[in-house]
Scaffold this active site. Structure first.
Site, PDB file in Angstrom:
ATOM      1  N   ASN A   8       0.880  -1.173   0.000  1.00 34.65           N
ATOM      2  CA  ASN A   8       0.000   0.000   0.000  1.00 34.65           C
ATOM      3  C   ASN A   8       0.916   1.221   0.000  1.00 34.65           C
ATOM      4  O   ASN A   8       1.502   1.554   1.026  1.00 34.65           O
ATOM      5  CB  ASN A   8      -0.879  -0.044   1.259  1.00 34.65           C
ATOM      6  CG  ASN A   8      -1.700   1.217   1.441  1.00 34.65           C
ATOM      7  OD1 ASN A   8      -1.782   2.054   0.535  1.00 34.65           O
ATOM      8  ND2 ASN A   8      -2.295   1.364   2.610  1.00 34.65           N
ATOM      9  N   TRP A   9       1.012   1.854  -1.165  1.00 39.34           N
ATOM     10  CA  TRP A   9       1.951   2.976  -1.286  1.00 39.34           C
ATOM     11  C   TRP A   9       1.422   4.260  -0.645  1.00 39.34           C
ATOM     12  O   TRP A   9       2.140   5.235  -0.523  1.00 39.34           O
ATOM     13  CB  TRP A   9       2.276   3.243  -2.761  1.00 39.34           C
ATOM     14  CG  TRP A   9       3.057   2.149  -3.433  1.00 39.34           C
ATOM     15  CD1 TRP A   9       3.442   0.944  -2.897  1.00 39.34           C
ATOM     16  CD2 TRP A   9       3.551   2.155  -4.781  1.00 39.34           C
ATOM     17  NE1 TRP A   9       4.147   0.215  -3.817  1.00 39.34           N
ATOM     18  CE2 TRP A   9       4.228   0.929  -4.991  1.00 39.34           C
ATOM     19  CE3 TRP A   9       3.500   3.076  -5.831  1.00 39.34           C
ATOM     20  CZ2 TRP A   9       4.842   0.603  -6.213  1.00 39.34           C
ATOM     21  CZ3 TRP A   9       4.101   2.753  -7.044  1.00 39.34           C
ATOM     22  CH2 TRP A   9       4.762   1.532  -7.228  1.00 39.34           C
ATOM     23  N   LYS A  10       0.140   4.258  -0.282  1.00 43.18           N
ATOM     24  CA  LYS A  10      -0.498   5.454   0.298  1.00 43.18           C
ATOM     25  C   LYS A  10      -0.230   6.664  -0.607  1.00 43.18           C
ATOM     26  O   LYS A  10      -0.108   6.487  -1.818  1.00 43.18           O
ATOM     27  CB  LYS A  10      -0.017   5.672   1.732  1.00 43.18           C
ATOM     28  CG  LYS A  10      -0.201   4.413   2.579  1.00 43.18           C
ATOM     29  CD  LYS A  10      -0.046   4.643   4.058  1.00 43.18           C
ATOM     30  CE  LYS A  10      -0.286   3.320   4.791  1.00 43.18           C
ATOM     31  NZ  LYS A  10      -0.232   3.467   6.241  1.00 43.18           N
ATOM     32  N   HIS A  96      -9.515   1.269   4.679  1.00 50.23           N
ATOM     33  CA  HIS A  96      -8.262   1.467   5.416  1.00 50.23           C
ATOM     34  C   HIS A  96      -8.541   2.419   6.584  1.00 50.23           C
ATOM     35  O   HIS A  96      -9.352   3.335   6.462  1.00 50.23           O
ATOM     36  CB  HIS A  96      -7.186   2.035   4.488  1.00 50.23           C
ATOM     37  CG  HIS A  96      -5.837   2.033   5.135  1.00 50.23           C
ATOM     38  ND1 HIS A  96      -5.469   2.988   6.056  1.00 50.23           N
ATOM     39  CD2 HIS A  96      -4.803   1.175   5.038  1.00 50.23           C
ATOM     40  CE1 HIS A  96      -4.242   2.704   6.485  1.00 50.23           C
ATOM     41  NE2 HIS A  96      -3.812   1.611   5.894  1.00 50.23           N
ATOM     42  N   GLU A  98      -7.026   4.856   7.680  1.00 47.99           N
ATOM     43  CA  GLU A  98      -6.822   6.277   7.374  1.00 47.99           C
ATOM     44  C   GLU A  98      -8.053   6.856   6.678  1.00 47.99           C
ATOM     45  O   GLU A  98      -8.373   8.033   6.844  1.00 47.99           O
ATOM     46  CB  GLU A  98      -5.542   6.447   6.536  1.00 47.99           C
ATOM     47  CG  GLU A  98      -4.306   6.216   7.400  1.00 47.99           C
ATOM     48  CD  GLU A  98      -3.095   5.646   6.692  1.00 47.99           C
ATOM     49  OE1 GLU A  98      -3.035   5.690   5.449  1.00 47.99           O
ATOM     50  OE2 GLU A  98      -2.194   5.133   7.390  1.00 47.99           O
ATOM     51  N   GLU A 167      -5.544  -4.712  10.518  1.00 46.98           N
ATOM     52  CA  GLU A 167      -4.525  -3.687  10.712  1.00 46.98           C
ATOM     53  C   GLU A 167      -4.822  -2.915  11.996  1.00 46.98           C
ATOM     54  O   GLU A 167      -5.603  -1.959  11.974  1.00 46.98           O
ATOM     55  CB  GLU A 167      -4.521  -2.718   9.524  1.00 46.98           C
ATOM     56  CG  GLU A 167      -4.169  -3.372   8.216  1.00 46.98           C
ATOM     57  CD  GLU A 167      -3.531  -2.381   7.262  1.00 46.98           C
ATOM     58  OE1 GLU A 167      -2.437  -2.673   6.769  1.00 46.98           O
ATOM     59  OE2 GLU A 167      -4.108  -1.309   7.034  1.00 46.98           O
ATOM     60  N   GLY A 173       2.397   2.393  10.787  1.00 43.74           N
ATOM     61  CA  GLY A 173       3.361   3.465  10.635  1.00 43.74           C
ATOM     62  C   GLY A 173       4.039   3.876  11.928  1.00 43.74           C
ATOM     63  O   GLY A 173       4.705   4.900  11.985  1.00 43.74           O
ATOM     64  N   SER A 211       3.289  -2.102  10.397  1.00 49.60           N
ATOM     65  CA  SER A 211       4.737  -2.190  10.640  1.00 49.60           C
ATOM     66  C   SER A 211       5.324  -3.572  10.321  1.00 49.60           C
ATOM     67  O   SER A 211       6.198  -4.045  11.045  1.00 49.60           O
ATOM     68  CB  SER A 211       5.067  -1.753  12.069  1.00 49.60           C
ATOM     69  OG  SER A 211       4.662  -0.400  12.281  1.00 49.60           O
ATOM     70  N   GLY A 232       2.822  -1.133   4.326  1.00 51.64           N
ATOM     71  CA  GLY A 232       2.873   0.291   4.033  1.00 51.64           C
ATOM     72  C   GLY A 232       4.305   0.739   3.790  1.00 51.64           C
ATOM     73  O   GLY A 232       4.863   0.545   2.714  1.00 51.64           O
ATOM     74  N   GLY A 233       4.910   1.306   4.822  1.00 57.05           N
ATOM     75  CA  GLY A 233       6.255   1.893   4.698  1.00 57.05           C
ATOM     76  C   GLY A 233       7.268   1.014   3.992  1.00 57.05           C
ATOM     77  O   GLY A 233       7.997   1.484   3.099  1.00 57.05           O
TER      78      GLY A 233
END
Ligand code: PGA
Length: 248
Positions: A8-10, A96, A98, A167, A173, A211, A232-233
């Site tokens: 997930n590149w956000k 998600h 967010e 999640e 993150g 994470s 993610g990251g």
């Protein structure tokens, strides 16, 4: 069953950095070096077409980070499942945390998005997860159960076609990963909720996200009910994402 590893590149990237990332992923030759992983990346909408052509002929699938409940029409700013299918997406992340928190997406809206994704031939990756306050007040199962139940009630037997991603919001993150035991416990609970609705729900992939890094992926993926990861990251670095896929 193969593990599903989704990046997930956000809202990260640029044409130049995406090209570099894709080049790194293609060079990692995941089909050969991570044969037990099915891999997908979810770039921002505006880059989907670029990334689709860069990935053509590779084993890496494409997904979006959201999808409209609508098909076509006067819905400014929205992107429909039909459009996403047309440019080659296979998956659509929905719900998600967010989006639930910054865009006030309700459980029902998320379920409706999952339904729209399926109607247009996309596989929804439905995210559920509790906040730290909810975990500390013993509400984890209540919250993720409620989030998943909305999807079960809305989709009926079609829920067998979705992917669910657990999640925990406090792990996204933050560098704080749920321990493999904490993650497995919630996955087993989610599996139970799915099975209570549909006896054959053991085939629904349950991803863990929050994470996930190269050094914790293998132990997470070794848990009985963890069928992959939503990353993610670490999905923004080709070497890290490839290492996570290899951990499958
Ligand atoms: P993270 O994000 O891996 O950076 O924690 C996961 C996600 O939000 O999907």
């Amino acid at each position: 069953m193969k593990k599903l590893v989704v990046g997930n590149w956000k809202m990260h990237g640029s044409r130049a950095s995406n090209a570099e990332l894709i080049q790194g992923l293609l060079a990692a030759d995941l089909a050969a070096t991570a044969p037990r992983a099915e891999v997908a990346v979810c770039p921002p909408f505006v880059y989907l077409a670029d990334v689709a052509s860069a990935l053509q002929g590779s084993a890496i699938a494409l997904g979006s980070q959201d999808v409209s409940t609508q098909t076509q029409g006067a819905y400014t700013g929205e992107v429909s499942g039909v459009m996403l299918r047309e440019i080659g997406a296979r998956y659509a992340i929905v719900g998600h945390s967010e989006r639930r928190s910054y865009h006030a997406e309700s459980d029902q809206l998320v379920a409706d998005k999952a339904k729209a994704a399926l109607a247009h031939g996309l596989i929804p990756i439905v995210c559920v997860g509790e906040t730290l306050a909810e975990r500390e007040s013993d509400q984890t199962e209540t919250v993720v159960g409620r989030q998943l139940q909305a999807v079960i009630d809305t989709l009926g037997a079609e829920v067998l076609k979705v992917v669910v991603a657990y999640e925990p919001v406090w792990a996204i993150g933050t560098g704080k990963t749920a321990s493999p035991e904490q993650a497995q416990a919630v996955h087993a609970f989610l599996r139970g909720v799915l099975k209570a609705a549909h006896a054959d729900a053991s085939s629904v992939p349950l991803l863990y996200g929050g994470s996930v890094k190269p050094d914790n992926a293998a132990t997470l993926f070794a848990q009985a009910d963890i069928d992959g990861g939503l990353i993610g990251g670490a999905a923004l670095k080709a070497a890290d994402f490839a290492a996570i896929a290899r951990a499958a």
